[in-house]
Write a protein that holds these residues in place. Structure first.
Motif, mmCIF file in Angstrom:
data_model
loop_
_atom_site.group_PDB
_atom_site.id
_atom_site.type_symbol
_atom_site.label_atom_id
_atom_site.label_comp_id
_atom_site.label_asym_id
_atom_site.label_seq_id
_atom_site.Cartn_x
_atom_site.Cartn_y
_atom_site.Cartn_z
ATOM 1 N N PRO A 184 0.813 -1.222 0.000
ATOM 2 C CA PRO A 184 0.000 0.000 0.000
ATOM 3 C C PRO A 184 0.845 1.271 0.000
ATOM 4 N N VAL A 185 1.993 1.230 0.655
ATOM 5 C CA VAL A 185 2.845 2.415 0.672
ATOM 6 C C VAL A 185 3.350 2.707 -0.731
ATOM 7 N N LYS A 186 3.743 1.631 -1.410
ATOM 8 C CA LYS A 186 4.240 1.839 -2.760
ATOM 9 C C LYS A 186 3.146 2.411 -3.654
ATOM 10 N N THR A 187 1.954 1.849 -3.506
ATOM 11 C CA THR A 187 0.842 2.360 -4.324
ATOM 12 C C THR A 187 0.634 3.840 -4.055
ATOM 13 N N LEU A 188 0.696 4.168 -2.769
ATOM 14 C CA LEU A 188 0.487 5.551 -2.367
ATOM 15 C C LEU A 188 1.487 6.468 -3.073
ATOM 16 N N ILE A 189 2.746 6.069 -3.035
ATOM 17 C CA ILE A 189 3.791 6.905 -3.630
ATOM 18 C C ILE A 189 3.633 6.937 -5.147
ATOM 19 N N GLU A 190 3.348 5.756 -5.714
ATOM 20 C CA GLU A 190 3.191 5.705 -7.163
ATOM 21 C C GLU A 190 2.052 6.613 -7.626
ATOM 22 N N ASP A 191 0.955 6.537 -6.873
ATOM 23 C CA ASP A 191 -0.182 7.401 -7.203
ATOM 24 C C ASP A 191 0.240 8.855 -7.226
ATOM 25 N N ARG A 192 1.005 9.204 -6.211
ATOM 26 C CA ARG A 192 1.413 10.596 -6.072
ATOM 27 C C ARG A 192 2.322 11.020 -7.230
ATOM 28 N N ILE A 193 3.216 10.080 -7.590
ATOM 29 C CA ILE A 193 4.119 10.391 -8.708
ATOM 30 C C ILE A 193 3.292 10.668 -9.958
ATOM 31 N N GLU A 194 2.354 9.766 -10.211
ATOM 32 C CA GLU A 194 1.502 9.900 -11.378
ATOM 33 C C GLU A 194 0.823 11.264 -11.380
ATOM 34 N N LYS A 195 0.343 11.625 -10.214
ATOM 35 C CA LYS A 195 -0.419 12.848 -10.083
ATOM 36 C C LYS A 195 0.467 14.076 -10.316
ATOM 37 N N VAL A 196 1.644 14.057 -9.666
ATOM 38 C CA VAL A 196 2.551 15.192 -9.773
ATOM 39 C C VAL A 196 2.965 15.373 -11.221
ATOM 40 N N GLU A 197 3.251 14.255 -11.880
ATOM 41 C CA GLU A 197 3.710 14.364 -13.261
ATOM 42 C C GLU A 197 2.595 14.857 -14.156
ATOM 43 N N ASP A 198 1.423 14.393 -13.893
ATOM 44 C CA ASP A 198 0.252 14.865 -14.634
ATOM 45 C C ASP A 198 0.160 16.371 -14.568
ATOM 46 N N GLU A 199 0.285 16.838 -13.354
ATOM 47 C CA GLU A 199 0.133 18.268 -13.145
ATOM 48 C C GLU A 199 1.274 19.020 -13.815
ATOM 49 N N GLY A 200 2.464 18.415 -13.732
ATOM 50 C CA GLY A 200 3.650 19.088 -14.249
ATOM 51 C C GLY A 200 3.629 19.262 -15.753
ATOM 52 N N ASP A 201 3.689 18.121 -16.476
ATOM 53 C CA ASP A 201 3.858 18.296 -17.910
ATOM 54 C C ASP A 201 2.549 18.651 -18.607
ATOM 55 N N GLY A 202 1.526 17.921 -18.277
ATOM 56 C CA GLY A 202 0.291 18.085 -19.028
ATOM 57 C C GLY A 202 -0.461 19.379 -18.779
ATOM 58 N N GLU A 203 0.162 20.431 -18.227
ATOM 59 C CA GLU A 203 -0.496 21.747 -18.041
ATOM 60 C C GLU A 203 -1.839 21.805 -18.746
ATOM 61 N N MET A 204 -2.898 21.732 -17.994
ATOM 62 C CA MET A 204 -4.199 21.680 -18.647
ATOM 63 C C MET A 204 -4.585 23.047 -19.177
ATOM 64 N N ASP A 205 -5.181 23.046 -20.347
ATOM 65 C CA ASP A 205 -5.684 24.297 -20.876
ATOM 66 C C ASP A 205 -7.181 24.358 -20.596
ATOM 67 N N PRO A 206 -7.565 25.259 -19.697
ATOM 68 C CA PRO A 206 -8.966 25.287 -19.285
ATOM 69 C C PRO A 206 -9.922 25.548 -20.447
ATOM 70 N N GLU A 207 -9.400 26.112 -21.527
ATOM 71 C CA GLU A 207 -10.317 26.417 -22.626
ATOM 72 C C GLU A 207 -10.642 25.193 -23.457
ATOM 73 N N THR A 208 -9.753 24.182 -23.375
ATOM 74 C CA THR A 208 -9.991 23.032 -24.237
ATOM 75 C C THR A 208 -10.152 21.730 -23.465
ATOM 76 N N VAL A 209 -9.730 21.734 -22.200
ATOM 77 C CA VAL A 209 -9.677 20.466 -21.470
ATOM 78 C C VAL A 209 -11.041 19.767 -21.468
ATOM 79 N N ASP A 210 -10.994 18.435 -21.515
ATOM 80 C CA ASP A 210 -12.230 17.673 -21.432
ATOM 81 C C ASP A 210 -12.555 17.439 -19.961
ATOM 82 N N LEU A 211 -13.601 18.112 -19.507
ATOM 83 C CA LEU A 211 -13.928 18.059 -18.077
ATOM 84 C C LEU A 211 -14.222 16.640 -17.610
ATOM 85 N N ALA A 212 -14.660 15.817 -18.520
ATOM 86 C CA ALA A 212 -15.013 14.451 -18.132
ATOM 87 C C ALA A 212 -13.795 13.697 -17.605
#
Ligand SMILES: Cc1cc2nc3c(=O)[nH]c(=O)nc-3n(C[C@H](O)[C@H](O)[C@H](O)COP(=O)(O)OP(=O)(O)OC[C@H]3O[C@@H](n4cnc5c(N)ncnc54)[C@H](O)[C@@H]3O)c2cc1C
Ligand SMILES: Cc1cc2nc3c(=O)[nH]c(=O)nc-3n(C[C@H](O)[C@H](O)[C@H](O)COP(=O)(O)OP(=O)(O)OC[C@H]3O[C@@H](n4cnc5c(N)ncnc54)[C@H](O)[C@@H]3O)c2cc1C
Ligand code: SF4
Lengths: 554, 553
Positions: free
Chosen positions: A42-70
């Motif tokens: 579970p600890v590993k999952t926790l960290i992995e989840d966080r990595i995924e999330k941080v990277e998502d936020e980092g590179d994939g800079e969402m464009d609010p004008e086009t992002v798919d809210l779904a």
């Protein structure tokens, strides 16, 4: 080496800690430590989840004008909108959310961002746009029945409002408790109000019914300064049309919209009440909604708290100009529990620049306020309100009605004859014999143990009507204390005992001399009730019961 | 329309150990979580024996999730473990410390009212921070569906509630699991029935009589011929200032033997062996009962559907490891794993995967292997076929078998302590009745103490319970004795020739013919669930806050 070494922590503590780490490399270092160390899945999952999330936020800079809210969770939406300052982009997002998943929480995130964005303009002191008022007919020319928020009934602006009006409900000839509770609260509120604002506004009690005048003295004693009552034999039962018509006619008397002949009344010189309070009972809820609708105002239903205070309001619809803040005085704050019961909303009913929202109305949950002590020395003014009631209002006729509580009242009898599951061998005969014994006394009635009521016994139709919960004696039934309680074929369970053990004399009839009822009965006749009951009946009819008791006493 | 429905990210139904673990883990992951509990207080509806275990191999334990748990919510830790084999007044006791300690980090006795109310408070604080919270006195009646798919729950007290995740942690009589078609209440052999008395006792007296230090405690288990051949056994656990004494029997056996559960409990309470612990006075604080699922047969291999996941008893995740009962710990693990699965799925932007992920975690973490051991499938079920059982009973009872027992006393004690052996025990008379009886007869010493305890009768036990009577929540569909008569004996608050119980045996004469019927009054009901299985009923829980309220649990 990362700041946090996961192997030194319990899983439970790690969750919140990891959430604050935003650097993917650091997280990867933590993951490595965990893998080399305790290697907890579970600890590993926790960290992995966080990595995924941080990277998502980092590179994939969402464009609010086009992002798919779904693709976004509500939390993602919340994070994204925090970065957006353009009201139009936000409004576009809101539209897209509405068209898509329409998540309430997501919408409220976007809406509150819009509010705070538009709010910033205000503090920066840029031009403040006047909110333009467009009448509904112009705004929606394509509709054949244009309404604004709702159809206009009055559309009054800047009229005068005074006093707190309390609708005092009566039921079956009694002033219901919540009416008294509301009067007590109104008294308290208006006393403070008059002091705070140096006014002389009143608590007005409204009584409508076939016996309205019977309660005048009471409502004054409970706090009313003025009683407006209308009595008519046709008003014996609540019907919403006549009741609404009467209440509104009273509220409008002497005001801008007063009915013909009531334009000038001695007791009222303002347009409509400042505040109205109704009970949140079945009839009160019905009436409150109709009256407030007719008077072109709002209603906070099912409130449990009321207070009067000023309120700072920035909603442009109320203030007239976007970005402005305005203080509204003498606002009734109406507190009500939300659906869940653990949060409260406070509801305010506030005028708009082009339309009054008065009276400020609430319905009140019974029991929310304390029952005041009545003061029969108080003085009050009484108005016997005269108006003709239109026959049309009475087209709905109440032909029959039932009062739920009440029913069979076994208290107040000299004698109660109760039977229990001892009648099982011939239930119909058992009830018959018990009824015979009841008839032998002057003031007597039949009681039952719960055991009989919940049995599968089948009773002949002529006694079936007697076997109802209304006759149950005991904890979940009635408590009786007659002079004589006869318990035949009843074992004397504790839940039955509490319903009868205050009786003066308890006579038990039971085949089992050791039944529990022995412990709290004065006489126990050991025997079959089918034999004993007829003998008792005979003895009573012959006036020999006393003698018989003495005989079995020794 | 959508605005009319309240929405949360997750709704957890039930705040027992399973629900509490799920809610805490969801909250820790920042999931907006609403917890709904039908009792006036969490724990007011719950009964355990109860030893709560923290297993070394488990991915989650209750004190891992709630750090102060042991200080705040438990009674005494178990430091002594004995099983007593009984035949008449002869007793042979085995120390089963090894079995108890196997994979055990710690094990404490608990009373559920205290434990669950403490947990609920923690849960409320944590879930509030996510924008949710815990609501008591709300009875969840079923699943909310849109276009046939589960999207939330319906309740008796509130408007329907939608959620991305619905956790059914609603215990053994799960209305949600039934509504989803994942579990049924058909086969008595998938269940045990547990009945328990909490007995008042001063802490000092407990220390003396059980010979334990003030912060230590004992667990005693009982099997043999004292239960009239009904398959199952008894337990006694020490609390801070009370004892939990109870029995757990296979429901099919209770039904077949027409056994009266309260009398079986009394057989234990009045056995001479108990005299040393109970002494002269006997003050029963509370009588309670509840069904217990048998994970070997009932644990659902795939406990999820759409957005719904089942955890704990609702999914049948209650492991009877021989005489050791492990339900609470598995409920905790499953609850936390389900929550973790949702957090993972959400992080991957696909909350709908939560169910699949949860199932995978149950297998990967070894939970499923404990609940449905492979050894049992091969060996245990075979032993349940009756010719095999009869044969082994006969062998064990024969002279040869008895000789074996005498010769192998040491071996037997070791066998009882082997987790692998006990997990394969078949559900037959052999291990529960025959073997312990033979062991006691051959190896036991007679107990000479006199037991003077006279337990309260059923009417007094019912009278001592607290009820907030509501509308009847059980409907008798078929009131013929044939269809529903078993409930008269099997219901723990009913009995033959007792008019004050829920189920009563009645002979009704109509037009000269006689009918054998049962009638039902739900007022004394302790909501154990037995009659949902052994009688023909429509069974629901009472409305929120209504029904029985346990003060001990
Ligand atoms: C006599 C006995 C002895 C036992 N001994 C032990 C033992 O020693 N060790 C052990 O680990 N286990 C023991 N167990 C088993 C253990 O009690 C259960 O496995 C455990 O309680 C399961 O936890 P849970 O969270 O799944 O369900 P529960 O603890 O049953 O919790 C379910 C919760 O959901 C609520 N609920 C139910 N339906 C609804 C609804 N429709 N709406 C809202 N709320 C609802 C209930 O009120 C309750 O709070 C024993 C059981 C019994 C009966
Ligand atoms: C929460 C709760 C609330 C309850 N509330 C109530 C309540 O309000 N009122 C109530 O009454 N009960 C109530 N009960 C039920 C109560 O516990 C008993 O079950 C019920 O009172 C039993 O009814 P009984 O005495 O008729 O039947 P039984 O207990 O079956 O007694 C029948 C008696 O009749 C005797 N008998 C049999 N044949 C004959 C004969 N031919 N002649 C003479 N005697 C005969 C038997 O010896 C026996 O003593 C409640 C229970 C609960 C749990
Ligand atoms: S009526 Fe049914 S649920 Fe209630 S206590 Fe009896 S067997 Fe259990």
């Amino acid at each position: 080496m990362p700041d946090i070494d996961p192997t030194e922590h319990e899983i439970a503590e790690l969750g919140p800690k990891i959430k604050d780490v935003d650097d993917a490399d650091e997280l990867r270092a933590m993951l490595a430590l965990e893998e080399d160390g305790e290697d907890r899945v579970p600890v590993k999952t926790l960290i992995e989840d966080r990595i995924e999330k941080v990277e998502d936020e980092g590179d994939g800079e969402m464009d609010p004008e086009t992002v798919d809210l779904a693709d976004l969770t509500v939390a993602d939406v919340a994070n994204m909108v925090r970065e957006v300052d353009d009201g139009d982009v936000l409004r576009d997002l809101l539209e897209r959310e509405k068209a898509g998943q329409d998540r309430k929480t997501a919408k409220s995130q976007i809406e509150s961002r819009i509010e705070s964005v538009e709010g910033t303009e205000e503090t920066e002191g840029e031009e403040t746009a006047e909110v333009e008022y467009v009448p509904p007919e112009e705004k929606y020319p394509e509709l054949d029945h244009p309404t604004n928020d709702k159809q206009w009934v009055e559309g009054t602006v800047g009229a005068e409002y005074r006093d707190m009006w309390v609708y005092c409900e009566t039921q079956a000839g009694e002033l219901v408790d919540v009416s008294k509770e509301m009067l007590g609260k109104a008294r308290e509120l208006m006393d403070t109000y008059n002091e705070d604002y140096d006014e002389d506004e009143r608590v007005v009690a409204v009584l409508i019914g076939s016996d309205a005048s019977d309660h005048i003295e009471d409502v004054i004693a409970y706090g009313a300064d003025l009683v407006v009552s209308h009595e008519d034999p046709r008003l014996e039962r609540f019907r919403h049309q006549p009741y609404t018509e009467i209440f509104c006619d009273m509220a409008r008397a002497g005001g801008e919209l007063a009915a013909e002949g009531r334009e000038d009344v001695a007791w009222k010189d303002y347009h409509e009440p400042r505040y109205t309070v109704f009970p949140a009972t079945n009839n009160g809820r019905d009436l409150s909604a109709l009256v407030q609708g007719e008077l072109d105002s709002g209603l906070a239903s099912d409130c449990s708290g009321l207070y009067i205070e000023s309120a700072m309001i920035s909603n442009p619809a109320k203030v007239g100009t976007a970005g402005d803040k305005k203080e509204f005085e003498r606002v009734l704050h109406m507190k009500r529990p939300d659906f869940s019961g653990f949060e409260y909303s406070t509801i305010l009913c506030i005028d708009k620049p082009n339309r009054d929202f008065h009276p400020q109305g609430a319905s009140v949950i019974p029991g929310s306020f304390e029952m005041p002590d009545p003061d029969y020395e108080r003085d009050g003014e009484v108005v016997d309100y005269e108006m003709d009631l239109d026959e049309e209002w009475f087209t709905v006729e109440v032909e029959e009605y039932d009062r739920l509580s009440g029913g069979v009242d076994l208290t107040g009898n000299d004698v109660v004859v109760a039977v229990g599951r001892g009648i099982g061998d011939d239930p119909t005969q058992g009830i018959e014999q018990a009824l015979d014994l009841v008839d032998a006394f002057d003031e007597a009635d039949l009681g039952l143990s719960r055991g009989v009521i919940t049995s599968s016994y089948s009773f002949d139709s002529h006694v079936e009507q007697y076997v109802t919960e209304e006759r149950q004696i005991g904890e979940s039934g009635q408590e009786v204390e007659p002079d004589v309680y006869i318990a035949a074929g009843i074992s004397g369970a504790i839940q039955h005992k509490v319903g009868c053990d205050e009786s003066d004399t308890i006579i038990a009839v039971n085949t089992n001399p050791d039944a529990d009822i022995r412990d709290f009965s004065d006489y126990l006749i050991e025997g079959d009730l089918f034999e004993v009951l007829p003998q008792l009946t005979e003895a009573v009819e012959a006036g020999e019961l006393g003698a018989m008791m003495e005989a079995s006493d020794d | 329309m959508t605005d009319a429905v309240e929405e949360y990210e997750a709704v957890v139904v039930g705040c027992g150990p399973g629900g509490a673990a799920a809610a805490a883990t969801l909250a820790r992951n920042g999931v907006e979580t609403l917890v709904l509990e039908r009792g006036v207080d969490a724990g007011s509806k719950n009964v355990s024996g109860g030893l709560i275990y923290a297993e070394e191999s488990a991915p989650y334990t209750i004190d891992g999730l709630f750090p102060d748990f042991r200080e705040e919510a438990t009674e005494r830790p178990v430091t002594e473990n004995v099983i007593h084999n009984i035949a008449g007044d002869k007793v042979k006791s085995f120390d089963i410390g090894d079995l108890h300690h196997h994979d055990t980090a710690w094990a404490d006795a608990v009373l559920r009212r205290k434990m669950d109310s403490w947990l609920a408070q923690q849960v409320h604080e944590r879930t509030r921070e996510t924008g949710g919270g815990l609501l008591t006195e709300v009875h969840v009646t079923g699943l909310l569906r849109e276009r046939g798919e589960i999207v939330g729950v319906t309740t008796e007290e509130l408007d329907p509630i939608k959620a991305d995740l619905v956790v059914a942690a609603d215990g053994v009589n799960s209305e949600l699991a039934r509504d989803a078609g994942l579990m049924d209440w058909e086969d008595p052999d998938e269940w045990f029935q547990g009945v328990k008395a909490v007995v008042d006792m001063e802490p000092g007296v407990i220390n003396d009589r059980f010979d334990v230090a003030p912060d230590d405690g004992a667990a005693h288990l009982f099997s043999g011929d004292l239960f009239d051949g009904v398959r199952g056994g008894g337990f006694l656990y020490t609390n801070e200032d009370s004892l939990s004494i109870g029995t757990v029997f296979h429901l099919d056996s209770i039904a077949e033997e027409h056994a009266e559960p309260h009398e079986l409990l009394d057989s234990l309470l009045t056995h001479p062996l108990m005299a040393q612990w109970l002494g002269g006075e006997y003050d029963e604080r509370e009588y309670s009962a509840k069904l217990v699922p048998d994970s070997k047969k009932a644990a659902h291999p795939s406990p999820h559907k759409d957005r719904l996941v089942l955890v704990g008893d609702a999914a049948g995740q209650m492991q009877a490891q021989g005489p050791i009962i492990k339900g609470m710990n598995h409920a905790v693990t499953a609850g936390a794993l389900a929550a973790e699965a949702f957090a993972d799925a959400r992080a991957r932007n696909d909350p709908s995967q939560a169910g699949e992920l949860y199932e995978k975690k149950l297998h990967d973490e070894g939970v499923m292997d404990k609940l449905r051991p492979t050894g049992y499938k091969v060996f245990g079920q075979l032993g349940e076929l009756s010719p095999v059982d009869d044969l082994s009973n006969a062998v064990a009872d024969s002279a040869v078998g008895r000789f074996g027992v005498r010769a192998a006393a040491g071996l037997l004690e070791r066998a009882y302590s082997s987790p692998r052996m006990v997990s394969m025990i078949p559900d037959t008379k052999l291990p529960y009745v025959t073997l312990p009886t033979v062991i006691a007869e051959e190896l036991g010493e007679p107990v000479t103490d006199e037991n003077t305890v006279s337990p309260p009768d059923l009417a007094d036990r019912i009278g001592d319970l607290t009820y907030d009577v509501g509308d009847p929540h059980i409907e008798l569909v078929d009131n013929s004795f044939e269809a529903s008569g078993t409930a008269v004996t099997a219901c723990p608050v009913s009995a033959q020739d007792f008019g004050g119980g829920c189920y009563r045996d009645e002979t009704v004469k109509t037009n000269g013919s006689e009918e054998h019927l049962v009638s039902l009054d739900t007022q004394p009901c302790v909501e154990c669930g037995t009659c949902a299985i052994v009688a023909d009923t429509e069974w629901e829980h009472p409305a929120g806050g209504k029904g029985v309220e346990f003060k001990q649990g």
